[in-house]
Scaffold this active site. Sequence first.
Site, PDB file in Angstrom:
ATOM      1  N   HIS A 107       0.737  -1.277   0.016  1.00 16.78           N
ATOM      2  CA  HIS A 107      -0.111  -0.009   0.100  1.00 16.78           C
ATOM      3  C   HIS A 107       0.869   1.309   0.224  1.00 16.78           C
ATOM      4  O   HIS A 107       1.785   1.469   0.803  1.00 16.78           O
ATOM      5  CB  HIS A 107      -0.955   0.123   1.009  1.00 16.78           C
ATOM      6  CG  HIS A 107      -1.794   1.221   1.312  1.00 16.78           C
ATOM      7  ND1 HIS A 107      -1.670   2.231   2.613  1.00 16.78           N
ATOM      8  CD2 HIS A 107      -2.891   1.775   0.353  1.00 16.78           C
ATOM      9  CE1 HIS A 107      -2.626   3.210   2.241  1.00 16.78           C
ATOM     10  NE2 HIS A 107      -3.164   2.897   1.104  1.00 16.78           N
ATOM     11  N   SER A 108       0.504   2.324  -0.949  1.00 15.61           N
ATOM     12  CA  SER A 108       1.131   3.426  -0.884  1.00 15.61           C
ATOM     13  C   SER A 108       2.629   3.589  -0.900  1.00 15.61           C
ATOM     14  O   SER A 108       3.319   2.670  -1.917  1.00 15.61           O
ATOM     15  CB  SER A 108       0.679   4.344   0.312  1.00 15.61           C
ATOM     16  OG  SER A 108       0.839   5.629   0.078  1.00 15.61           O
ATOM     17  N   GLN A 109       3.281   4.023   0.028  1.00 15.48           N
ATOM     18  CA  GLN A 109       4.889   4.114   0.168  1.00 15.48           C
ATOM     19  C   GLN A 109       5.360   2.758   0.184  1.00 15.48           C
ATOM     20  O   GLN A 109       6.312   2.596  -0.290  1.00 15.48           O
ATOM     21  CB  GLN A 109       5.259   4.835   1.440  1.00 15.48           C
ATOM     22  CG  GLN A 109       6.727   4.925   1.490  1.00 15.48           C
ATOM     23  CD  GLN A 109       7.233   5.194   2.920  1.00 15.48           C
ATOM     24  OE1 GLN A 109       6.935   4.174   3.751  1.00 15.48           O
ATOM     25  NE2 GLN A 109       7.486   6.462   3.350  1.00 15.48           N
TER      26      GLN A 109
ATOM     27  N   GLY B 193       4.290   0.557  -1.717  1.00  8.13           N
ATOM     28  CA  GLY B 193       4.315   0.099  -3.309  1.00  8.13           C
ATOM     29  C   GLY B 193       5.555  -0.230  -3.997  1.00  8.13           C
ATOM     30  O   GLY B 193       6.017  -1.389  -4.430  1.00  8.13           O
TER      31      GLY B 193
ATOM     32  N   HIS C  76      -7.665   7.042  -0.219  1.00  4.00           N
ATOM     33  CA  HIS C  76      -6.261   6.293  -0.107  1.00  4.00           C
ATOM     34  C   HIS C  76      -6.306   5.122   1.076  1.00  4.00           C
ATOM     35  O   HIS C  76      -5.761   4.105   0.633  1.00  4.00           O
ATOM     36  CB  HIS C  76      -5.241   7.222   0.097  1.00  4.00           C
ATOM     37  CG  HIS C  76      -3.872   6.543  -0.064  1.00  4.00           C
ATOM     38  ND1 HIS C  76      -3.701   5.974  -1.201  1.00  4.00           N
ATOM     39  CD2 HIS C  76      -3.082   6.650   0.804  1.00  4.00           C
ATOM     40  CE1 HIS C  76      -2.406   5.572  -0.988  1.00  4.00           C
ATOM     41  NE2 HIS C  76      -1.974   6.052  -0.061  1.00  4.00           N
TER      42      HIS C  76
END
Length: 364
Positions: A192-194, A196, A340
Amino acid sequence: MARTEKLFDEKQPLEIADQGCFYAGGRYVETDGGRSMLGHMFVQYQVPAKRRHPHPIVMIHGGGQTAVNFLGTPDGRRGWADYFLASGYAVYLVDQPGRGRSGYYRGYGRAVHRDADTIAGRFSAPETRKLWPQAALHTQWPGGGAAGDPAFDQFYASQVESMTDIAALEGMMREAGAALLDRIGPAILLTHSQGGPFGWTIADARPKLTRGILAVEPNGAPLYEQKFTGAPNWFEDDSVTRPWGITRGPLTFAPAVRDASELKFARQDKADGPGLVRCWLPAGTPRKLTNLAGIPILIVTGEASYHAPYDHCTSHFLRQAGVEHDFVRLADVGIRGNGHMMMLEKNNLGIAAFLSQWVEKNVK
């Protein structure tokens, strides 16, 4: 079949075959205060008694977060870890190096902690600031979304300091993630997010042990960070944060790349559609990401998230690099209104069901 009903309760308890915790990765360094360890990653795991899937799910959180993201929701509902566990997956949750139970040390350098208003404007109540075109579509946060609301207060309490040197963190996650897969065997990475880019680089390091990647709004877009300015222009290119395209550090390209400066990029003349960023993509003949090719990959993006304007750019980059995958905007499959932090939102188990269905179809 994927499940969205109550996962377990006192009348139908969840049976656990094994659970525990350990640390993956880490190395000793000499400091002014003596020998210390850096780069180690805390891992907790649970294995269901009735295991229906051969490959465990490794869940990797984003910036300012810990594995708490997957343990439950700020309004007290079941989280993604419970969902996949009850669905027959072994589940491994990590705290990134320098985060949560992995511990923060002086050798990691400066850290940053975001204030409550910044967190609300980005995650829980983007519809109040409307800094990107899709923000007004946000409907799924479980509560008022600002300080003083019980669900938001629980969410903000979970925020932790993060090291500012994300390139160094990415290198630590590559090593720690590879060490984790060496220990537990083939697995599916849910990022997820960072987190990724950490999925891309861990898979690059251990392609034979990465059975699939569920990239939930992976940190992007390629090359430039995006700054959101609101109407009418909405976006500005900020600093170059991913010089290797989708990561800060090296990936295995063919032809080989010794330094990121060898990679050349050009910006799209026209965006793919209204409300979307013009992507920076490889110029000329794209190099291939040979280690990622052939791994089943799903990228998912929420309808109202700040990733909605640019996650398609990550998809374009991967496809040009020879990495076939599925890119799904959740609204296109009837899952509407998500920001998000979709694993915490009101329809979080419906999204988990979609992810599980994709795994059952695509990961062998």
